[in-house]
Design a protein around this motif. Structure first.
Motif, PDB file in Angstrom:
ATOM      1  N   TYR A  79       0.866  -1.171   0.000  1.00 20.52           N
ATOM      2  CA  TYR A  79       0.000   0.000   0.000  1.00 20.52           C
ATOM      3  C   TYR A  79       0.908   1.228   0.000  1.00 20.52           C
ATOM      4  O   TYR A  79       1.218   1.791   1.037  1.00 20.52           O
ATOM      5  CB  TYR A  79      -0.878  -0.059   1.241  1.00 20.52           C
ATOM      6  CG  TYR A  79      -2.029   0.918   1.263  1.00 20.52           C
ATOM      7  CD1 TYR A  79      -2.353   1.711   0.166  1.00 20.52           C
ATOM      8  CD2 TYR A  79      -2.823   1.025   2.392  1.00 20.52           C
ATOM      9  CE1 TYR A  79      -3.415   2.576   0.205  1.00 20.52           C
ATOM     10  CE2 TYR A  79      -3.895   1.899   2.443  1.00 20.52           C
ATOM     11  CZ  TYR A  79      -4.180   2.681   1.350  1.00 20.52           C
ATOM     12  OH  TYR A  79      -5.241   3.545   1.399  1.00 20.52           O
ATOM     13  N   LEU A  82       0.116   4.582   1.768  1.00 19.29           N
ATOM     14  CA  LEU A  82       0.271   4.675   3.209  1.00 19.29           C
ATOM     15  C   LEU A  82       1.744   4.748   3.594  1.00 19.29           C
ATOM     16  O   LEU A  82       2.095   5.140   4.702  1.00 19.29           O
ATOM     17  CB  LEU A  82      -0.402   3.469   3.885  1.00 19.29           C
ATOM     18  CG  LEU A  82      -0.462   3.406   5.409  1.00 19.29           C
ATOM     19  CD1 LEU A  82      -1.140   4.637   5.978  1.00 19.29           C
ATOM     20  CD2 LEU A  82      -1.212   2.159   5.852  1.00 19.29           C
ATOM     21  N   SER A  83       2.585   4.355   2.668  1.00 18.19           N
ATOM     22  CA  SER A  83       4.019   4.408   2.956  1.00 18.19           C
ATOM     23  C   SER A  83       4.475   5.855   3.067  1.00 18.19           C
ATOM     24  O   SER A  83       3.891   6.756   2.468  1.00 18.19           O
ATOM     25  CB  SER A  83       4.809   3.708   1.852  1.00 18.19           C
ATOM     26  OG  SER A  83       4.434   2.366   1.766  1.00 18.19           O
ATOM     27  N   LEU A  84       5.529   6.055   3.823  1.00 16.69           N
ATOM     28  CA  LEU A  84       6.035   7.403   3.999  1.00 16.69           C
ATOM     29  C   LEU A  84       7.559   7.336   4.020  1.00 16.69           C
ATOM     30  O   LEU A  84       8.141   6.503   4.700  1.00 16.69           O
ATOM     31  CB  LEU A  84       5.514   7.988   5.315  1.00 16.69           C
ATOM     32  CG  LEU A  84       5.270   9.499   5.352  1.00 16.69           C
ATOM     33  CD1 LEU A  84       4.285   9.898   4.277  1.00 16.69           C
ATOM     34  CD2 LEU A  84       4.742   9.895   6.718  1.00 16.69           C
TER      35      LEU A  84
ATOM     36  N   GLY B 218       1.204  -4.430   3.224  1.00 20.35           N
ATOM     37  CA  GLY B 218       2.572  -4.068   3.571  1.00 20.35           C
ATOM     38  C   GLY B 218       2.812  -2.584   3.355  1.00 20.35           C
ATOM     39  O   GLY B 218       2.422  -2.035   2.331  1.00 20.35           O
ATOM     40  N   VAL B 219       3.402  -1.958   4.317  1.00 22.12           N
ATOM     41  CA  VAL B 219       3.671  -0.525   4.232  1.00 22.12           C
ATOM     42  C   VAL B 219       5.096  -0.267   4.711  1.00 22.12           C
ATOM     43  O   VAL B 219       5.490  -0.777   5.762  1.00 22.12           O
ATOM     44  CB  VAL B 219       2.706   0.283   5.118  1.00 22.12           C
ATOM     45  CG1 VAL B 219       2.696   1.724   4.676  1.00 22.12           C
ATOM     46  CG2 VAL B 219       1.315  -0.291   5.092  1.00 22.12           C
ATOM     47  N   SER B 220       5.833   0.524   3.941  1.00 16.90           N
ATOM     48  CA  SER B 220       7.206   0.818   4.330  1.00 16.90           C
ATOM     49  C   SER B 220       7.319   2.227   4.885  1.00 16.90           C
ATOM     50  O   SER B 220       6.681   3.153   4.376  1.00 16.90           O
ATOM     51  CB  SER B 220       8.147   0.682   3.130  1.00 16.90           C
ATOM     52  OG  SER B 220       8.202  -0.662   2.733  1.00 16.90           O
TER      53      SER B 220
END
Lengths: 215, 341
Positions: A79, A82-84, B218-220
């Motif tokens: 996603y 939503l990653s930063l 999954g999020v980084s």
């Protein structure tokens, strides 16, 4: 003719006895499944009587707004929204995740969050709000990106995540979804304002796993 | 008569009946022995309703399990436990942890269906568990059918017919076959229905896909790093009697508005080494700083070399760049002796 009868008569008596014994034994074959069936446990789903079993598929899909990702078994959806990157202490991001029952039977699910490593995660704080309204402000240029989840039902609020935190799941009571139904959750991840200097340039991948099973 | 008896012996129907009766007797004996053994050894039969353990144990298998203490359960065993909802789950042990520190206390089992990509969400804390030691594919369908209303009716009917045949007086001469024929026909019909039941195309949809599903989002997240200015610290002497110098450094491009420079001026250690005494520091977003001699927090009558350190920081945090820029200046006793070196 009569000689034939004399020979066949004991043989016939034997035969009748044999038939009776075999009939008796056959009774065991007939009765055993019935007896066994009455006390055999059913495994893997709720106990049912007889054979009133249902057919169907269990499939939980996720996505940003439509729950259009990860249909079928398992999988990982990155996603990116939503990653930063280049997170400064105090910055946060909030995005919606739509959870959809893409199967044909009702399901229940809980979620669990864990990270792939513990380098940045000690300073990452996770908030999940069911039906929360997603908000955001700030910009990377000003170093004050801020996400918000307002309203709704908080599942977890500013909890730390780690490689082992996945063993605790939320919400406390599993959410039941009928086929086709969706729930929207607001996920907020913040880098703690007191994140120490050692957190610079560290990275962690947060995995939100939705465990779906039959209700 | 003789002809009839001879004809009866060769009658293919009777031969089939004979074979069926023998088969029924042998299987019945096996069933009865198995049933007694199961009762003696407390074997627990179960019908697998789902394919989550396939292909090892397909849907519709009859599995046999015995209760064993938790300390005898090892990873790789297939065990049947009851979860907190009262649902019986039969999955493979992928992990076990003793809950008690020593002895045969409860253990926490992590179970996973072979066909599932993830373990069950709930770890099962058990003192004993039913360990599966045998399974027979498809037999579960028969058992399920036998315990259902139709099966009960059919099997009950066959059983009644068999009992009637048993208690019946010796059949009339040459009539053994004819007396048994209804029984055999009923038995064959039951077996035929059972056989049809086992056939996938006829069988009702018993295959409940009790799979679990565990999609992952999954999020980084990557934390920023704080860069230092690159180059050299410039220094300009102020006008005579101004008692000041101006320090400057190259700007760092592409930074957020929270990025700041920190300038520190130290009293150089007498024999070199680490900077110890901080004379003054500045935090600013610009790239030059005027330093006045009177601002320096000098020891009484101290004069000598000052070390200038310039690095990057982020407002509101303890973050600083790992690198920095350095240069030296001359700190005189008075402002007139305050010069770039």
């Amino acid at each position: 003719m009569s000689a034939h009868r004399a020979v066949s008569s004991p043989r016939r008596r034997f035969r009748i006895a044999s038939v009776r014994l075999r009939l008796l034994l056959t009774l065991g074959l007939v009765l055993t499944p019935g007896v066994m069936g009455t006390y055999a446990a059913w495994t893997d789903t709720a106990t049912v009587s007889g054979i009133e079993l249902k057919t169907g598929t269990l499939d939980l899909a996720v996505g940003a707004t439509a729950g259009d990702q990860l249909t079928g078994q398992g999988g990982t959806w990155n996603y990116t929204a939503l990653s930063l990157t280049a997170m400064l202490p105090g910055e946060s991001v909030a995005k919606p995740i739509t959870v959809r029952n893409a199967g044909t039977t009702p399901l229940k699910y809980t979620a669990a969050a864990s990270t792939t490593n513990n380098t940045l995660s000690p300073s990452l704080k996770l908030t999940v709000v069911a039906n929360g309204t997603v908000g955001g402000s700030g910009s990377q240029a000003t170093g004050n990106r801020t996400g918000s989840c307002t309203g709704g039902t908080p599942w977890v609020t500013a909890v730390p995540v780690s490689t082992t935190s996945g063993s605790s799941s939320f919400p406390a009571a599993a959410v039941v979804l009928q086929p086709g139904a969706t729930t929207s959750i607001c996920v907020l991840v913040a880098l703690d304002g007191t994140a120490p200097n050692t957190m610079q340039n560290q990275t962690s991948t947060l995995n939100l796993v939705f465990h779906a099973s039959q209700p | 008569m003789t002809a009839g008896a001879h004809a009866g012996r060769r009658d293919p129907v009777r031969i089939v009946c004979d074979v069926l009766l023998w088969a029924g007797a042998v299987l019945g004996l096996v069933c009865m022995i198995g049933g007694v053994a199961a009762a003696v050894f407390d074997v627990r039969p179960m019908v697998v309703q789902s394919g989550s353990m396939s292909p090892a144990i397909p849907t519709g298998s009859l599995i046999l399990a015995v209760e064993v203490p938790a300390d005898q359960i090892t990873e790789g065993d297939v065990v049947s436990v009851v979860d907190r909802n009262g649902t019986r789950i039969t999955h493979r042990v992928t992990d076990r942890h003793a809950v008690a520190t020593e002895g045969a206390g409860p253990v926490a089992l992590t179970l996973q269906g072979d066909a599932n990509e993830v373990p069950d969400a709930e770890p099962y804390v058990v003192v004993t568990a039913d360990r599966v030691f045998a399974h027979v594919p498809h037999l579960g369908y028969l058992v399920a059918w036998a315990s259902g209303p139709v099966g009960m009716f059919v099997l009950g009917g066959v059983a009644v017919a068999l009992i009637l045949s048993l208690v019946r007086r010796t059949p009339q001469r040459g009539g053994t076959g004819s007396a048994l024929t209804p029984v055999i026909v009923a038995g064959a019909a039951a077996l035929g229905i059972g056989g049809l039941w086992l056939h996938p195309s006829v069988r009702p949809a018993v295959t409940q896909a009790a799979f679990t599903d565990a999609p992952t989002v999954g999020v980084s997240f990557i934390a920023a790093s704080v860069p230092a200015p690159v180059g050299a610290v410039g220094c300009t002497n102020g006008a005579s009697f101004s008692n000041q110098i101006t320090l400057s450094w190259p700007a760092v491009a592409g930074q957020t508005s929270r990025y700041q420079y920190r300038v520190e001026i130290y009293q150089a250690a007498l024999l070199g080494g680490e900077n110890t005494k901080l004379l003054h520091s500045y935090v600013l977003t610009g790239t030059s700083q005027v330093v006045h001699h009177s601002e320096l927090n000098r020891d009484f009558l101290w004069s000598g070399t000052g070390n200038v350190v310039v690095y990057g920081t982020v407002d509101g945090t303890t973050w600083r760049s790992s690198d920095d820029l350095r240069r030296t200046i001359v700190v005189g006793l008075t402002g007139s002796g305050f010069r770039c070196s």
